[in-house]
Design a protein around this motif. Structure first.
Motif, PDB file in Angstrom:
ATOM      1  N   ILE A  76      -2.792   8.091   4.650  1.00 45.35           N
ATOM      2  CA  ILE A  76      -1.564   7.291   4.556  1.00 45.35           C
ATOM      3  C   ILE A  76      -1.141   6.781   5.927  1.00 45.35           C
ATOM      4  O   ILE A  76      -0.753   5.612   6.084  1.00 45.35           O
ATOM      5  CB  ILE A  76      -0.427   8.121   3.924  1.00 45.35           C
ATOM      6  N   THR A  79      -3.331   3.699   7.253  1.00 47.92           N
ATOM      7  CA  THR A  79      -3.447   2.464   6.471  1.00 47.92           C
ATOM      8  C   THR A  79      -2.099   1.761   6.468  1.00 47.92           C
ATOM      9  O   THR A  79      -1.050   2.432   6.476  1.00 47.92           O
ATOM     10  CB  THR A  79      -3.888   2.741   5.021  1.00 47.92           C
ATOM     11  N   GLN A  84      -0.986  -0.154   0.972  1.00 48.26           N
ATOM     12  CA  GLN A  84      -0.572   0.882   0.028  1.00 48.26           C
ATOM     13  C   GLN A  84       0.269   0.282  -1.093  1.00 48.26           C
ATOM     14  O   GLN A  84       0.107   0.635  -2.280  1.00 48.26           O
ATOM     15  CB  GLN A  84       0.214   1.967   0.757  1.00 48.26           C
ATOM     16  N   ALA A 109       5.430   3.465  -3.737  1.00 46.14           N
ATOM     17  CA  ALA A 109       4.700   3.207  -2.491  1.00 46.14           C
ATOM     18  C   ALA A 109       5.457   3.757  -1.283  1.00 46.14           C
ATOM     19  O   ALA A 109       4.848   4.355  -0.385  1.00 46.14           O
ATOM     20  CB  ALA A 109       4.470   1.702  -2.325  1.00 46.14           C
ATOM     21  N   ASN A 113       4.365   6.726   1.344  1.00 45.94           N
ATOM     22  CA  ASN A 113       4.348   6.431   2.777  1.00 45.94           C
ATOM     23  C   ASN A 113       5.273   7.371   3.545  1.00 45.94           C
ATOM     24  O   ASN A 113       4.875   7.955   4.561  1.00 45.94           O
ATOM     25  CB  ASN A 113       4.752   4.972   3.003  1.00 45.94           C
TER      26      ASN A 113
END
Length: 236
Positions: A76, A79, A84, A109, A113
């Protein structure tokens, strides 16, 4: 050969009235501010709960699970949020066959995150608790579960609250990407108004001011939470 542009900058006329005199635009901005704040808060609360589980798994080095948690956090954090977001909004529904509104995809999402970043902050906080307190708790015969939730967790959150707050504000400021999947957030409202008025400078100045105001409001709220929740910290 080239046109003289020296005096053209002084002819720019700011026309903010095209925004604040239109009830539709004001409603869109109000709706956008509200949705951005609510989606961020929902993602942060759910993300914090998930982060606590991840951090505990890694801190306690639970067999197998702590490797999975570490891989998840690294994935996570390495990226982009927008990747995501697209995966959650368009990839998961195709893989799992479900249909959600776009704001729900945005919350999911952001939860994923937030959880990775909060987990690392919490894990660092767990490691700041003095080893002598662990020894004292064991000497008193406190179970491991009680030691963690009564001694380690409260001190860790208090110690890392400023870092959690800063990360929360930073992630709120990046939530403008949720407009890319059609969520009517603050950035979406600004882009809509810009496409109708062609007053890009005025629109994005307005968005900047609104993002700053919401960030300051969040900071004030977090400061109040810190004072109320960790009164014992200032008394030490």
């Amino acid at each position: 050969m080239f046109p003289d542009l020296r005096n053209q900058g002084g002819d720019m006329e700011l026309r903010f009235f095209e925004i604040y005199r239109n009830p539709e635009y004001l409603w869109l901005l109000a709706e956008g501010v509200t949705l951005s704040a609510l989606v961020t808060l929902a993602g942060a609360i759910l993300g914090f709960a998930m982060a606590a589980c991840l951090a505990v798994t890694r801190y306690e080095r639970i067999p197998v699970l702590h490797w999975i948690a570490a891989a998840y956090v690294d994935f996570i954090r390495n990226t982009p949020l927008i990747v995501q977001l697209f995966f959650v909004a368009f990839g998961l529904p195709q893989l799992l066959g479900y249909v959600w509104p776009f704001w729900a995809h945005a919350v999911l999402a952001l939860t994923l995150n937030f959880s990775a970043y909060f987990a690392e902050i919490l894990r660092a906080g767990f490691q700041t608790v003095d080893a002598g307190q662990h020894d004292a708790a064991r000497a008193l015969g406190l179970p491991r579960f009680v030691r963690f939730f009564k001694i380690v967790l409260p001190q860790s959150i208090a110690q890392m609250f400023a870092s959690l707050n800063s990360q929360f504000i930073f992630l709120f400021l990046t939530t403008g990407v949720i407009s890319e999947i059609g969520v009517r957030d603050l950035t979406f409202a600004g882009l809509y108004i810009d496409s109708r008025t062609f007053r890009s400078f005025e629109v994005f100045i307005t968005l900047t001011v609104l993002y700053i105001l919401v960030s300051l409001a969040f900071k004030g709220l977090m400061r109040l939470v810190e004072k109320r929740a960790f009164r014992w910290k200032g008394a030490r």
